[in-house]
Design a protein around this motif. Structure first.
Motif, PDB file in Angstrom:
ATOM      1  N   ILE A 212       0.843  -1.209   0.000  1.00  0.00           N
ATOM      2  CA  ILE A 212       0.000   0.000   0.000  1.00  0.00           C
ATOM      3  C   ILE A 212       0.874   1.252   0.000  1.00  0.00           C
ATOM      4  CG2 ILE A 212      -1.677   1.314   1.352  1.00  0.00           C
ATOM      5  CD1 ILE A 212      -2.857  -1.358   2.284  1.00  0.00           C
ATOM      6  N   HIS A 213       1.970   1.220   0.747  1.00  0.00           N
ATOM      7  CA  HIS A 213       2.897   2.363   0.756  1.00  0.00           C
ATOM      8  C   HIS A 213       3.489   2.590  -0.636  1.00  0.00           C
ATOM      9  CE1 HIS A 213       5.849   5.218   2.232  1.00  0.00           C
ATOM     10  NE2 HIS A 213       6.796   4.526   1.627  1.00  0.00           N
ATOM     11  N   HIS A 214       3.797   1.506  -1.339  1.00  0.00           N
ATOM     12  CA  HIS A 214       4.341   1.633  -2.696  1.00  0.00           C
ATOM     13  C   HIS A 214       3.284   2.226  -3.641  1.00  0.00           C
ATOM     14  CE1 HIS A 214       6.777   0.976  -6.183  1.00  0.00           C
ATOM     15  NE2 HIS A 214       5.904   0.110  -6.707  1.00  0.00           N
ATOM     16  N   MET A 215       2.012   1.855  -3.441  1.00  0.00           N
ATOM     17  CA  MET A 215       0.938   2.416  -4.266  1.00  0.00           C
ATOM     18  C   MET A 215       0.842   3.923  -4.078  1.00  0.00           C
ATOM     19  SD  MET A 215      -2.246  -0.266  -4.250  1.00  0.00           S
ATOM     20  CE  MET A 215      -3.211   0.862  -5.230  1.00  0.00           C
ATOM     21  N   HIS A 216       1.089   4.387  -2.853  1.00  0.00           N
ATOM     22  CA  HIS A 216       1.053   5.821  -2.569  1.00  0.00           C
ATOM     23  C   HIS A 216       2.086   6.579  -3.403  1.00  0.00           C
ATOM     24  CE1 HIS A 216      -1.848   6.697   0.579  1.00  0.00           C
ATOM     25  NE2 HIS A 216      -1.529   5.562   1.184  1.00  0.00           N
ATOM     26  N   THR A 217       3.210   5.956  -3.665  1.00  0.00           N
ATOM     27  CA  THR A 217       4.269   6.630  -4.425  1.00  0.00           C
ATOM     28  C   THR A 217       3.952   6.714  -5.911  1.00  0.00           C
ATOM     29  OG1 THR A 217       5.498   4.563  -4.772  1.00  0.00           O
ATOM     30  CG2 THR A 217       5.991   5.814  -2.766  1.00  0.00           C
ATOM     31  N   VAL A 218       3.053   5.862  -6.385  1.00  0.00           N
ATOM     32  CA  VAL A 218       2.717   5.816  -7.815  1.00  0.00           C
ATOM     33  C   VAL A 218       1.425   6.573  -8.107  1.00  0.00           C
ATOM     34  CG1 VAL A 218       2.258   4.294  -9.787  1.00  0.00           C
ATOM     35  CG2 VAL A 218       3.897   3.594  -8.022  1.00  0.00           C
ATOM     36  N   PHE A 219       0.429   6.439  -7.241  1.00  0.00           N
ATOM     37  CA  PHE A 219      -0.877   7.046  -7.464  1.00  0.00           C
ATOM     38  C   PHE A 219      -1.224   7.993  -6.317  1.00  0.00           C
ATOM     39  CE2 PHE A 219      -1.104   2.713  -9.270  1.00  0.00           C
ATOM     40  CZ  PHE A 219      -1.287   3.033 -10.605  1.00  0.00           C
ATOM     41  N   SER A 220      -2.051   8.987  -6.640  1.00  0.00           N
ATOM     42  CA  SER A 220      -2.621   9.843  -5.607  1.00  0.00           C
ATOM     43  C   SER A 220      -3.778   9.074  -4.970  1.00  0.00           C
ATOM     44  CB  SER A 220      -3.116  11.155  -6.227  1.00  0.00           C
ATOM     45  OG  SER A 220      -3.748  11.951  -5.266  1.00  0.00           O
ATOM     46  N   MET A 221      -3.628   8.685  -3.729  1.00  0.00           N
ATOM     47  CA  MET A 221      -4.529   7.694  -3.152  1.00  0.00           C
ATOM     48  C   MET A 221      -4.890   8.042  -1.717  1.00  0.00           C
ATOM     49  SD  MET A 221      -3.750   3.620  -3.019  1.00  0.00           S
ATOM     50  CE  MET A 221      -2.659   3.739  -1.618  1.00  0.00           C
ATOM     51  N   LYS A 222      -6.101   7.645  -1.317  1.00  0.00           N
ATOM     52  CA  LYS A 222      -6.543   7.824   0.065  1.00  0.00           C
ATOM     53  C   LYS A 222      -6.783   6.457   0.687  1.00  0.00           C
ATOM     54  CE  LYS A 222      -9.027  12.078  -1.086  1.00  0.00           C
ATOM     55  NZ  LYS A 222     -10.378  12.657  -1.252  1.00  0.00           N
ATOM     56  N   GLU A 223      -6.336   6.292   1.926  1.00  0.00           N
ATOM     57  CA  GLU A 223      -6.646   5.091   2.692  1.00  0.00           C
ATOM     58  C   GLU A 223      -7.876   5.374   3.543  1.00  0.00           C
ATOM     59  OE1 GLU A 223      -3.549   2.679   4.535  1.00  0.00           O
ATOM     60  OE2 GLU A 223      -2.070   4.057   3.671  1.00  0.00           O
ATOM     61  N   LEU A 224      -8.914   4.597   3.335  1.00  0.00           N
ATOM     62  CA  LEU A 224     -10.182   4.813   4.035  1.00  0.00           C
ATOM     63  C   LEU A 224     -10.327   3.910   5.250  1.00  0.00           C
ATOM     64  CD1 LEU A 224     -12.521   5.148   0.923  1.00  0.00           C
ATOM     65  CD2 LEU A 224     -11.266   6.937   2.134  1.00  0.00           C
ATOM     66  N   GLY A 225      -9.248   3.203   5.596  1.00  0.00           N
ATOM     67  CA  GLY A 225      -9.276   2.338   6.775  1.00  0.00           C
ATOM     68  C   GLY A 225      -9.974   1.022   6.492  1.00  0.00           C
ATOM     69  N   PRO A 226     -10.391   0.310   7.540  1.00  0.00           N
ATOM     70  CA  PRO A 226     -11.126  -0.951   7.357  1.00  0.00           C
ATOM     71  C   PRO A 226     -12.414  -0.717   6.568  1.00  0.00           C
ATOM     72  CG  PRO A 226     -10.425  -0.698   9.637  1.00  0.00           C
ATOM     73  CD  PRO A 226     -10.159   0.617   8.961  1.00  0.00           C
ATOM     74  N   VAL A 227     -12.796  -1.683   5.771  1.00  0.00           N
ATOM     75  CA  VAL A 227     -13.961  -1.519   4.912  1.00  0.00           C
ATOM     76  C   VAL A 227     -15.207  -1.253   5.762  1.00  0.00           C
ATOM     77  CG1 VAL A 227     -14.351  -4.036   4.832  1.00  0.00           C
ATOM     78  CG2 VAL A 227     -15.317  -2.568   3.056  1.00  0.00           C
ATOM     79  N   SER A 228     -15.947  -0.194   5.385  1.00  0.00           N
ATOM     80  CA  SER A 228     -17.171   0.142   6.118  1.00  0.00           C
ATOM     81  C   SER A 228     -18.291   0.598   5.185  1.00  0.00           C
ATOM     82  CB  SER A 228     -16.892   1.233   7.152  1.00  0.00           C
ATOM     83  OG  SER A 228     -16.391   2.400   6.511  1.00  0.00           O
ATOM     84  N   TYR A 229     -17.921   1.225   4.065  1.00  0.00           N
ATOM     85  CA  TYR A 229     -18.927   1.738   3.126  1.00  0.00           C
ATOM     86  C   TYR A 229     -18.329   1.656   1.735  1.00  0.00           C
ATOM     87  CZ  TYR A 229     -22.795   4.724   1.551  1.00  0.00           C
ATOM     88  OH  TYR A 229     -23.915   5.213   0.931  1.00  0.00           O
ATOM     89  N   PHE A 230     -18.814   0.700   0.940  1.00  0.00           N
ATOM     90  CA  PHE A 230     -18.201   0.407  -0.349  1.00  0.00           C
ATOM     91  C   PHE A 230     -19.275   0.339  -1.421  1.00  0.00           C
ATOM     92  CE2 PHE A 230     -16.346  -2.665  -3.453  1.00  0.00           C
ATOM     93  CZ  PHE A 230     -15.195  -1.952  -3.772  1.00  0.00           C
ATOM     94  N   LEU A 231     -19.175   1.207  -2.453  1.00  0.00           N
ATOM     95  CA  LEU A 231     -20.124   1.238  -3.570  1.00  0.00           C
ATOM     96  C   LEU A 231     -21.565   1.429  -3.095  1.00  0.00           C
ATOM     97  CD1 LEU A 231     -18.695  -1.731  -5.692  1.00  0.00           C
ATOM     98  CD2 LEU A 231     -18.139   0.694  -5.874  1.00  0.00           C
ATOM     99  N   GLY A 232     -21.743   2.276  -2.083  1.00  0.00           N
ATOM    100  CA  GLY A 232     -23.086   2.511  -1.569  1.00  0.00           C
ATOM    101  C   GLY A 232     -23.606   1.422  -0.659  1.00  0.00           C
ATOM    102  N   ILE A 233     -22.726   0.456  -0.306  1.00  0.00           N
ATOM    103  CA  ILE A 233     -23.111  -0.664   0.552  1.00  0.00           C
ATOM    104  C   ILE A 233     -22.443  -0.484   1.910  1.00  0.00           C
ATOM    105  CG2 ILE A 233     -23.078  -3.172   0.830  1.00  0.00           C
ATOM    106  CD1 ILE A 233     -22.674  -3.307  -2.250  1.00  0.00           C
ATOM    107  N   SER A 234     -23.237  -0.499   2.963  1.00  0.00           N
ATOM    108  CA  SER A 234     -22.705  -0.413   4.318  1.00  0.00           C
ATOM    109  C   SER A 234     -22.209  -1.790   4.737  1.00  0.00           C
ATOM    110  CB  SER A 234     -23.792   0.073   5.279  1.00  0.00           C
ATOM    111  OG  SER A 234     -23.348  -0.007   6.609  1.00  0.00           O
ATOM    112  N   VAL A 235     -20.935  -1.880   5.121  1.00  0.00           N
ATOM    113  CA  VAL A 235     -20.345  -3.141   5.584  1.00  0.00           C
ATOM    114  C   VAL A 235     -20.072  -2.981   7.076  1.00  0.00           C
ATOM    115  CG1 VAL A 235     -18.495  -4.821   5.271  1.00  0.00           C
ATOM    116  CG2 VAL A 235     -19.284  -3.461   3.314  1.00  0.00           C
ATOM    117  N   GLN A 236     -20.947  -3.548   7.883  1.00  0.00           N
ATOM    118  CA  GLN A 236     -20.853  -3.407   9.336  1.00  0.00           C
ATOM    119  C   GLN A 236     -20.117  -4.603   9.930  1.00  0.00           C
ATOM    120  OE1 GLN A 236     -24.663  -3.062  11.223  1.00  0.00           O
ATOM    121  NE2 GLN A 236     -23.825  -2.860  13.291  1.00  0.00           N
ATOM    122  N   SER A 237     -19.055  -4.334  10.674  1.00  0.00           N
ATOM    123  CA  SER A 237     -18.287  -5.402  11.318  1.00  0.00           C
ATOM    124  C   SER A 237     -19.001  -5.847  12.589  1.00  0.00           C
ATOM    125  CB  SER A 237     -16.877  -4.922  11.657  1.00  0.00           C
ATOM    126  OG  SER A 237     -16.147  -4.666  10.480  1.00  0.00           O
TER     127      SER A 237
END
Length: 419
Positions: A212-237
């Motif tokens: 993930i750190h290497h991806m940061h060096t190549v692309f402008s990217m945000k880390e959103l943390g553990p999956v919680s809201y993906f494609l309009g879908i709430s993922v509740q742990s």
């Protein structure tokens, strides 16, 4: 509210700041060069599109301004060629969650900022300068990178990102081209991409962090943390799994239909049809019908109980009647009473089970049957379908066989994907 014209946003500090942020990102990516327009070329236009990004609870996350090219002015064979771009299938995403849950792997959610700007264009495309940021009115933008709105933009981005992953030792799945796997002797990393939204998990946390750190060096990217809201879908742990739901999306759909305060209904379909005078007349607002049914289609991602009713509603998109719209309203009333229904994923054995069925000659008009199947990976429902058969089955046995063949085809694909 989301403004529709540039004039309104230039006077608004919030929206103008969002426009400046987008324009600076375009400049940093070297998206274009300002040149004189060649005599044999035509420059396409562009416009600003404004969106309020919200969290799963409806609160404002940020204000987003996007510069969009008017791709509908492009000419095939002149400034674009191939346009097809794949996205991850929903069963693939569900299997991804099941794998991570079973092995207790962390799931990281990533978002590529201005993803399409990373795609390199092979064609020669000229565009007018963005409204509000015109440097010299005699010059136009010669695009070097893809821009939102261009017909080939999604394909250019996927091609760029795929090449990056393959260079990092990932292998592209033959069953779903949006799934990438990196296999080593000691670790495994799995990545699923849906346009600019990415889910990644793996067996080695340190290796995952390094990637993930290497991806940061190549692309402008945000880390959103553990999956919680993906494609309009709430993922509740939950303590023993995940719960997937689309309560926010369903609420917005009810608001669009004007049924926010409607009386809930206990079933999605009526047991008996009760036609009244005027029900066979054409519905006065077919665009509203198509919009609501399209929204209900997306709602079936976490609501298999809606699949059959939505499939029946989709069969009348071309010319809906008043009776068809009443059926959709009943379906929305059922959604109102079941807003917080969804899919519950728990850890369990990795065995595939499928169930299929059909209703022989269920359509009174064309006498065609409807096939249906459910596929489970252990205790988790990962794939389902309710679809009218393409031809008339001449017996209930033939209808059942066709339903079984559809389920078997899905099972074969899922086996390939898991391998």
């Amino acid at each position: 509210s989301e403004p529709l014209i540039v004039v309104a946003t230039l006077a608004s500090p919030v929206w103008f700041s969002a426009m400046q942020e987008e324009f600076q990102a375009l400049q940093q990516q070297c998206t274009w060069d300002l040149v004189s327009l060649p005599s044999h070329k035509t420059a396409i236009g562009c416009k600003w599109v404004y969106r309020i990004k919200r969290n799963s609870d409806g609160s404002v996350a940020r204000y987003k301004a996007r510069l969009v090219a008017k791709g509908y002015l492009q000419q095939e064979g002149v400034d674009f060629h191939e346009t097809f771009s794949p996205v991850a299938k929903q069963p693939t995403i569900r299997i991804f969650l099941c794998l991570a849950l079973h092995f207790q792997w962390p799931i990281h959610q990533l978002d590529i900022s201005n993803a399409f700007l990373h795609g390199t264009l092979d064609e020669e495309v000229y565009m007018l300068q963005p409204p509000g940021f015109v440097h010299n009115s005699h010059l136009v933008c010669k695009l070097k990178k893809a821009l939102y709105g261009l017909k080939q933009a999604p394909r250019a981005w996927v091609s760029t990102f795929s090449k990056f992953l393959l260079s990092q030792g990932f292998v592209n799945s033959h069953s779903d081209s949006s799934l990438f796997v990196q296999h080593t002797k000691t670790s495994l990393i799995i990545l699923v991409v849906y346009v600019d939204d990415i889910l990644v998990t793996g067996s080695d946390s340190s290796l995952l962090t390094k990637f993930i750190h290497h991806m940061h060096t190549v692309f402008s990217m945000k880390e959103l943390g553990p999956v919680s809201y993906f494609l309009g879908i709430s993922v509740q742990s939950l303590p023993h799994g995940y719960f997937l739901s689309q309560a926010k999306y369903a609420t917005e759909l009810l608001h669009k239909a004007g049924l926010t305060n409607c009386k809930p209904c206990s079933t999605p379909l009526a047991v008996k049809s009760s036609l009244s005078v005027g029900d066979d007349l054409s519905f006065s607002n077919p665009s509203l019908y198509r919009s609501l049914v399209g929204g209900l289609q997306y709602l079936t991602i976490t609501r298999p109980d809606l699949a059959l009713a939505v499939n029946q509603a989709c069969q009348h998109m071309h010319l809906p009647t008043n009776a068809d719209f009443q059926a959709v309203k009943r379906l929305l009333r059922y959604v109102k009473g079941t807003l917080h229904h969804g899919l519950h994923f728990t850890s369990g054995p990795f065995s595939l089970h499928a169930f299929s069925d059909s209703n022989w000659a269920g359509d009174n008009v064309d006498r065609r049957s409807t096939s249906g199947y459910y596929v489970y990976l252990g205790p988790n429902l990962i794939s389902w379908s309710a679809k009218k058969q393409s031809i008339v089955s001449r017996s209930s046995t033939e209808a059942e066989y066709r339903a079984l063949a559809n389920a078997t085809a899905e099972l074969s694909w899922l086996q390939q994907l898991l391998k």
